[in-house]
Design a protein around this motif. Structure first.
Motif, PDB file in Angstrom:
ATOM      1  N   LEU A 131     108.308  18.690 147.494  1.00 27.34           N
ATOM      2  CA  LEU A 131     106.971  18.638 146.901  1.00 27.34           C
ATOM      3  C   LEU A 131     106.863  17.505 145.885  1.00 27.34           C
ATOM      4  CD1 LEU A 131     104.170  19.966 146.660  1.00 27.34           C
ATOM      5  CD2 LEU A 131     105.131  21.396 144.861  1.00 27.34           C
ATOM      6  N   ILE A 132     107.861  17.364 145.027  1.00 28.17           N
ATOM      7  CA  ILE A 132     107.851  16.264 144.052  1.00 28.17           C
ATOM      8  C   ILE A 132     107.875  14.916 144.771  1.00 28.17           C
ATOM      9  CG2 ILE A 132     109.164  15.135 142.211  1.00 28.17           C
ATOM     10  CD1 ILE A 132     110.061  17.952 141.320  1.00 28.17           C
ATOM     11  N   CYS A 133     108.665  14.830 145.833  1.00 26.99           N
ATOM     12  CA  CYS A 133     108.734  13.594 146.618  1.00 26.99           C
ATOM     13  C   CYS A 133     107.373  13.280 147.242  1.00 26.99           C
ATOM     14  CB  CYS A 133     109.807  13.706 147.699  1.00 26.99           C
ATOM     15  SG  CYS A 133     110.027  12.210 148.670  1.00 26.99           S
ATOM     16  N   TYR A 134     106.704  14.303 147.757  1.00 28.32           N
ATOM     17  CA  TYR A 134     105.381  14.099 148.356  1.00 28.32           C
ATOM     18  C   TYR A 134     104.390  13.581 147.316  1.00 28.32           C
ATOM     19  CZ  TYR A 134     100.926  15.070 150.601  1.00 28.32           C
ATOM     20  OH  TYR A 134      99.664  14.954 151.120  1.00 28.32           O
ATOM     21  N   ILE A 135     104.380  14.198 146.139  1.00 28.50           N
ATOM     22  CA  ILE A 135     103.466  13.763 145.076  1.00 28.50           C
ATOM     23  C   ILE A 135     103.797  12.327 144.653  1.00 28.50           C
ATOM     24  CG2 ILE A 135     102.815  14.169 142.660  1.00 28.50           C
ATOM     25  CD1 ILE A 135     103.231  17.214 143.293  1.00 28.50           C
ATOM     26  N   LYS A 141     101.919   5.309 146.717  1.00 26.22           N
ATOM     27  CA  LYS A 141     101.287   4.814 147.963  1.00 26.22           C
ATOM     28  C   LYS A 141     102.303   4.351 149.007  1.00 26.22           C
ATOM     29  CE  LYS A 141      96.929   3.381 145.751  1.00 26.22           C
ATOM     30  NZ  LYS A 141      96.629   4.639 145.252  1.00 26.22           N
ATOM     31  N   PHE A 142     103.364   5.167 149.194  1.00 27.61           N
ATOM     32  CA  PHE A 142     104.329   4.883 150.248  1.00 27.61           C
ATOM     33  C   PHE A 142     103.731   5.301 151.583  1.00 27.61           C
ATOM     34  CE2 PHE A 142     107.756   5.766 146.895  1.00 27.61           C
ATOM     35  CZ  PHE A 142     107.892   4.426 146.584  1.00 27.61           C
ATOM     36  N   PRO A 143     104.072   4.607 152.671  1.00 28.94           N
ATOM     37  CA  PRO A 143     103.565   5.027 153.982  1.00 28.94           C
ATOM     38  C   PRO A 143     104.216   6.336 154.441  1.00 28.94           C
ATOM     39  CG  PRO A 143     105.105   3.193 154.206  1.00 28.94           C
ATOM     40  CD  PRO A 143     104.878   3.408 152.735  1.00 28.94           C
ATOM     41  N   TYR A 144     103.498   7.080 155.240  1.00 29.69           N
ATOM     42  CA  TYR A 144     103.983   8.344 155.813  1.00 29.69           C
ATOM     43  C   TYR A 144     104.534   9.314 154.759  1.00 29.69           C
ATOM     44  CZ  TYR A 144     103.920   5.156 159.795  1.00 29.69           C
ATOM     45  OH  TYR A 144     103.557   4.218 160.726  1.00 29.69           O
ATOM     46  N   PRO A 145     103.753   9.661 153.745  1.00 27.21           N
ATOM     47  CA  PRO A 145     104.285  10.505 152.659  1.00 27.21           C
ATOM     48  C   PRO A 145     104.740  11.895 153.114  1.00 27.21           C
ATOM     49  CG  PRO A 145     101.903  10.274 152.457  1.00 27.21           C
ATOM     50  CD  PRO A 145     102.347   9.334 153.541  1.00 27.21           C
ATOM     51  N   ILE A 146     104.040  12.486 154.070  1.00 23.46           N
ATOM     52  CA  ILE A 146     104.440  13.819 154.536  1.00 23.46           C
ATOM     53  C   ILE A 146     105.775  13.747 155.264  1.00 23.46           C
ATOM     54  CG2 ILE A 146     103.856  15.719 156.100  1.00 23.46           C
ATOM     55  CD1 ILE A 146     100.918  15.257 155.414  1.00 23.46           C
ATOM     56  N   LEU A 147     105.915  12.801 156.180  1.00 25.28           N
ATOM     57  CA  LEU A 147     107.159  12.644 156.938  1.00 25.28           C
ATOM     58  C   LEU A 147     108.337  12.380 156.001  1.00 25.28           C
ATOM     59  CD1 LEU A 147     108.721  12.317 159.600  1.00 25.28           C
ATOM     60  CD2 LEU A 147     108.062   9.889 159.560  1.00 25.28           C
ATOM     61  N   ILE A 148     108.154  11.478 155.078  1.00 21.52           N
ATOM     62  CA  ILE A 148     109.235  11.118 154.165  1.00 21.52           C
ATOM     63  C   ILE A 148     109.623  12.294 153.276  1.00 21.52           C
ATOM     64  CG2 ILE A 148     109.779   9.664 152.165  1.00 21.52           C
ATOM     65  CD1 ILE A 148     108.211   7.443 153.682  1.00 21.52           C
ATOM     66  N   SER A 149     108.649  13.002 152.741  1.00 24.54           N
ATOM     67  CA  SER A 149     108.962  14.124 151.851  1.00 24.54           C
ATOM     68  C   SER A 149     109.611  15.276 152.618  1.00 24.54           C
ATOM     69  CB  SER A 149     107.718  14.593 151.101  1.00 24.54           C
ATOM     70  OG  SER A 149     106.702  14.971 151.990  1.00 24.54           O
ATOM     71  N   GLY A 159     118.986  11.920 153.533  1.00 26.19           N
ATOM     72  CA  GLY A 159     117.538  11.889 153.708  1.00 26.19           C
ATOM     73  C   GLY A 159     116.922  10.578 153.259  1.00 26.19           C
ATOM     74  N   ALA A 160     117.524   9.950 152.261  1.00 25.96           N
ATOM     75  CA  ALA A 160     116.963   8.711 151.724  1.00 25.96           C
ATOM     76  C   ALA A 160     117.121   7.543 152.690  1.00 25.96           C
ATOM     77  CB  ALA A 160     117.623   8.376 150.393  1.00 25.96           C
ATOM     78  N   ILE A 161     118.210   7.508 153.432  1.00 29.86           N
ATOM     79  CA  ILE A 161     118.475   6.366 154.317  1.00 29.86           C
ATOM     80  C   ILE A 161     117.427   6.245 155.436  1.00 29.86           C
ATOM     81  CG2 ILE A 161     120.122   5.399 155.991  1.00 29.86           C
ATOM     82  CD1 ILE A 161     122.353   6.458 154.080  1.00 29.86           C
ATOM     83  N   PRO A 162     117.187   7.307 156.242  1.00 29.17           N
ATOM     84  CA  PRO A 162     116.161   7.131 157.272  1.00 29.17           C
ATOM     85  C   PRO A 162     114.761   6.950 156.686  1.00 29.17           C
ATOM     86  CG  PRO A 162     116.999   9.384 157.294  1.00 29.17           C
ATOM     87  CD  PRO A 162     117.837   8.603 156.343  1.00 29.17           C
ATOM     88  N   SER A 163     114.493   7.577 155.556  1.00 23.63           N
ATOM     89  CA  SER A 163     113.183   7.414 154.922  1.00 23.63           C
ATOM     90  C   SER A 163     112.995   5.972 154.453  1.00 23.63           C
ATOM     91  CB  SER A 163     113.041   8.367 153.736  1.00 23.63           C
ATOM     92  OG  SER A 163     113.129   9.699 154.165  1.00 23.63           O
ATOM     93  N   ALA A 164     114.026   5.399 153.863  1.00 20.72           N
ATOM     94  CA  ALA A 164     113.958   4.012 153.410  1.00 20.72           C
ATOM     95  C   ALA A 164     113.774   3.066 154.597  1.00 20.72           C
ATOM     96  CB  ALA A 164     115.209   3.644 152.627  1.00 20.72           C
ATOM     97  N   MET A 183     110.265  -0.779 157.513  1.00 18.88           N
ATOM     98  CA  MET A 183     109.546  -1.331 158.674  1.00 18.88           C
ATOM     99  C   MET A 183     108.079  -1.615 158.356  1.00 18.88           C
ATOM    100  SD  MET A 183     111.095   0.578 161.996  1.00 18.88           S
ATOM    101  CE  MET A 183     111.361   2.239 161.388  1.00 18.88           C
ATOM    102  N   VAL A 184     107.525  -0.914 157.388  1.00 15.36           N
ATOM    103  CA  VAL A 184     106.117  -1.102 157.042  1.00 15.36           C
ATOM    104  C   VAL A 184     105.954  -2.105 155.902  1.00 15.36           C
ATOM    105  CG1 VAL A 184     104.033   0.065 156.208  1.00 15.36           C
ATOM    106  CG2 VAL A 184     105.539   1.224 157.815  1.00 15.36           C
ATOM    107  N   ASP A 185     106.752  -1.938 154.821  1.00 15.73           N
ATOM    108  CA  ASP A 185     106.609  -2.788 153.637  1.00 15.73           C
ATOM    109  C   ASP A 185     107.950  -2.874 152.904  1.00 15.73           C
ATOM    110  OD1 ASP A 185     105.937  -4.083 151.293  1.00 15.73           O
ATOM    111  OD2 ASP A 185     104.163  -2.854 150.887  1.00 15.73           O
ATOM    112  N   PRO A 186     108.664  -4.006 153.033  1.00 20.20           N
ATOM    113  CA  PRO A 186     109.992  -4.139 152.422  1.00 20.20           C
ATOM    114  C   PRO A 186     110.001  -3.958 150.897  1.00 20.20           C
ATOM    115  CG  PRO A 186     109.646  -5.891 154.020  1.00 20.20           C
ATOM    116  CD  PRO A 186     108.340  -5.162 153.866  1.00 20.20           C
TER     117      PRO A 186
END
Length: 191
Positions: free
Chosen positions: A48-52, A58-66, A83-88, A93-96
């Motif tokens: 939940l904190i990650c999603y917020i 304004k990270f892309p795909y906030p639900i997927l990443i959280s 969890g951080a590695i695939p999310s990063a 791929m969207v914004d380095p």
């Protein structure tokens, strides 16, 4: 099933042995359930904190990443990195540049989790030193993979408490002190 098990136990064991067995099973059940529920609550809070944080930054795909960060956070110690590695990579791929911000955000989030949130939630479930937590994760993770990393800490805690109780019982039988602090400054016991 519980009634059948009790019936069989009473038929093959003394009533005192059945009571001891039940006490041990209850302790193991309480330890594992407390640990698992504590980890799930901790992971849900981190998700939940990650999603917020993802929404605010304004990270892309906030639900997927959280969800990825929250689910992998169930595994103590190594889970946050898993969890951080695939999310990063998804953000990369969207914004380095946002990927760099995300890595900084996750490091801060995991420090807050590891030092504040996690210990507060799990303090009732785990009563062992941090060294033994890391030791149990490495040992059981190496032996049993994912499930060993997930359940190694409560399993180690159960074994640890069993050994402590056995040592205390043997010390009491010899009329020796059972408190660990009594042995810190002592060189030997004079018979």
């Amino acid at each position: 099933i519980r009634s059948h098990v009790k019936r069989v136990l009473y038929s093959i064991m003394s009533t005192e042995a059945v009571k001891t067995t039940k006490d041990v099973i209850d302790f193991v059940d309480d330890t594992f359930m407390g640990y698992v529920v504590g980890r799930l609550i901790d992971s849900a809070i981190i998700g939940l904190i990650c999603y917020i944080g993802c929404l605010i930054l304004k990270f892309p795909y906030p639900i997927l990443i959280s969800v990825i960060v929250g689910v992998t956070n169930v595994i103590i110690f190594f889970g946050p990195f898993m969890g951080a590695i695939p999310s990063a990579l998804i953000i990369l791929m969207v914004d380095p540049l946002k990927c760099l911000y995300f890595i900084i955000f996750i490091i801060i989030l995991q420090q807050i989790d590891g030092n504040i949130i996690g210990p507060k939630i799990l303090s009732g479930a785990i009563g062992i030193n941090g060294f033994w937590v890391l030791f149990s994760i490495i040992l059981f993770g190496g032996l049993f993979g994912f499930w060993g990393m997930l359940l190694g800490v409560p399993l180690f805690y159960v074994v640890y408490v069993a050994i402590e109780k056995l040592v205390d019982k043997k010390l009491r039988k010899k009329n020796l002190p059972t408190d660990i602090e009594d042995y810190g400054s002592m060189d030997y016991i004079d018979p």
